[in-house]
Design a protein around this motif. Structure first.
Motif: not given
Length: 367
Positions: A254, A258, A262, A277, A280-281, A284, A322, A325, A344, A348
């Motif tokens: 993941g 991510h 990103l 971000q 991407a989160t 993922a 998240a 994160n 990033g 994560a």
């Protein structure tokens, strides 16, 4: 039941959606084990095709047939363990319910055990006289060969077919090993061999792996990941739960997903870091959910409407992770501590433990 009628040999048959194979299996066992006091325990993981009902129909006319129907529990290894612990027979065998194993070998297995020639007798497709061409597709053969190579790198003795699901051993040896078994995944034989305190004396008997007649195979490429996880669990002495190891491995994938998203959105397209971000989160998290459902929680796999509900719950529960994160990543980036890629990744990585804890209790909770 009198002492004289107690079975000497118990054949454990883990099954899922094998209703069409129940009657043929019983008929084959009856022919192969003529003159031997035996019983067969079908361990059914609540098959929707009526496997348990088919077994009970046979049991109504044959006291040697028993059925364990498991509700809310799945997995071949744990099914085998339950079945082997449910008998008083001094000798145990495991055979798949799909009729691909050669049941005519069972008397030879029992004879070898009773004579003390081995601690465990394994039906092998990989020694002279054995064959698996008829029962394995090219993909399944690749999985089997790769798994055998991985297993023999970890085993204290060499076994030609550690991926075999066809073997026999004395009940007292199994009960001594049972408390140390991982009980996860499909390969109970390797679990037994790795969990024994001493190298077991093994005897391999060749057989030809038959083509499946009814039902469908449950073996796929994810079995290799479970297999690798089992090896890692034994290497670590069981200190870290196998499921967490799998979850962490999926989490690592993941992180790569991510970073790829990103990088594409922020590094290539030029989208602002914050929206990139978030995107991407989300991607993922979706990838992690699907992979965990397929691998980590294979025995509790969500399907149909439950899959969508699980995904929504996974989003909601992991939203706190998240948020942390993104907050951590932004803080590290703003203060110049790390470049955007490392920021990033750091954000994560911090969510892995949190996501594991909540997913086990809320998303894939045991029924």
């Amino acid at each position: 039941m009198t002492a004289a009628a107690l079975p000497r040999f118990c054949v454990v048959i883990p099954c899922f959606n094998e209703a069409a194979n129940v009657a043929p299996m019983v008929a084959r066992l009856d022919a192969a084990l003529a003159g031997i006091a035996w019983e067969a325990i079908f361990v059914d993981d609540d098959s929707p095709d009526g496997t348990a009902a088919a077994v009970r129909a046979m049991a109504a006319g044959d006291a040697r047939i028993r059925c364990i129907r498991r509700i809310g529990r799945r997995g071949l290894a744990s099914a085998c363990i339950e079945g082997m612990l449910a008998t008083s027979a001094p000798y145990l065998a495991v055979i798949d319910g799909d009729l691909q194993h050669d049941e005519t070998l069972l008397p030879r297995m029992l004879e070898a055990l009773e004579a003390g020639h081995a601690d465990i007798v394994i039906g092998s497709r990989n020694i002279e006289g054995g064959d698996k061409q008829g029962g394995l597709t090219a993909v399944r053969q690749m999985i089997s060969d790769t798994g055998a190579a991985l297993a023999n790198a970890a085993l204290p003795m060499r076994v030609s077919d550690p991926m075999s699901g066809f073997f026999a051993l004395p009940r007292d040896i199994f009960e001594e090993i049972a408390p140390r078994l991982t009980g996860t995944g499909f390969k109970i034989l390797l679990d037994i061999l790795l969990s024994a305190k001493r190298p077991l004396r093994s005897l391999e008997i060749p057989y030809s792996f038959r083509a499946r007649v009814a039902g469908e195979s449950k073996l796929d490429a994810t079995v290799l990941l479970e297999f690798a996880g089992l090896l890692a669990d034994k290497a670590l002495g069981g200190v870290v739960p196998l499921r967490f190891l799998s979850f962490a491995a999926v989490g690592a994938i993941g992180v790569l997903v991510h970073l790829a998203v990103l990088g594409a959105l922020h590094g290539l397209i030029g989208m602002g870091f914050n929206p990139a971000q978030w995107a991407a989160t989300l991607v993922a998290m979706t990838a992690n959910f699907l992979l965990n459902n397929r691998i980590t929680y294979r025995d509790r796999r969500l399907r149909g409407p439950a899959l969508l509900r699980g995904l929504v719950l996974f989003y909601l529960v992991c939203g706190l992770g998240a948020a942390a994160n993104i907050g951590i990543a932004n803080l590290l980036l703003r203060d110049g501590v790390l470049a955007w890629g490392f920021a990033g990744a750091a954000g994560a990585a911090l969510t892995v433990v949190w996501n594991y804890a909540v997913s086990a209790t809320l998303v894939w909770r045991a029924k």
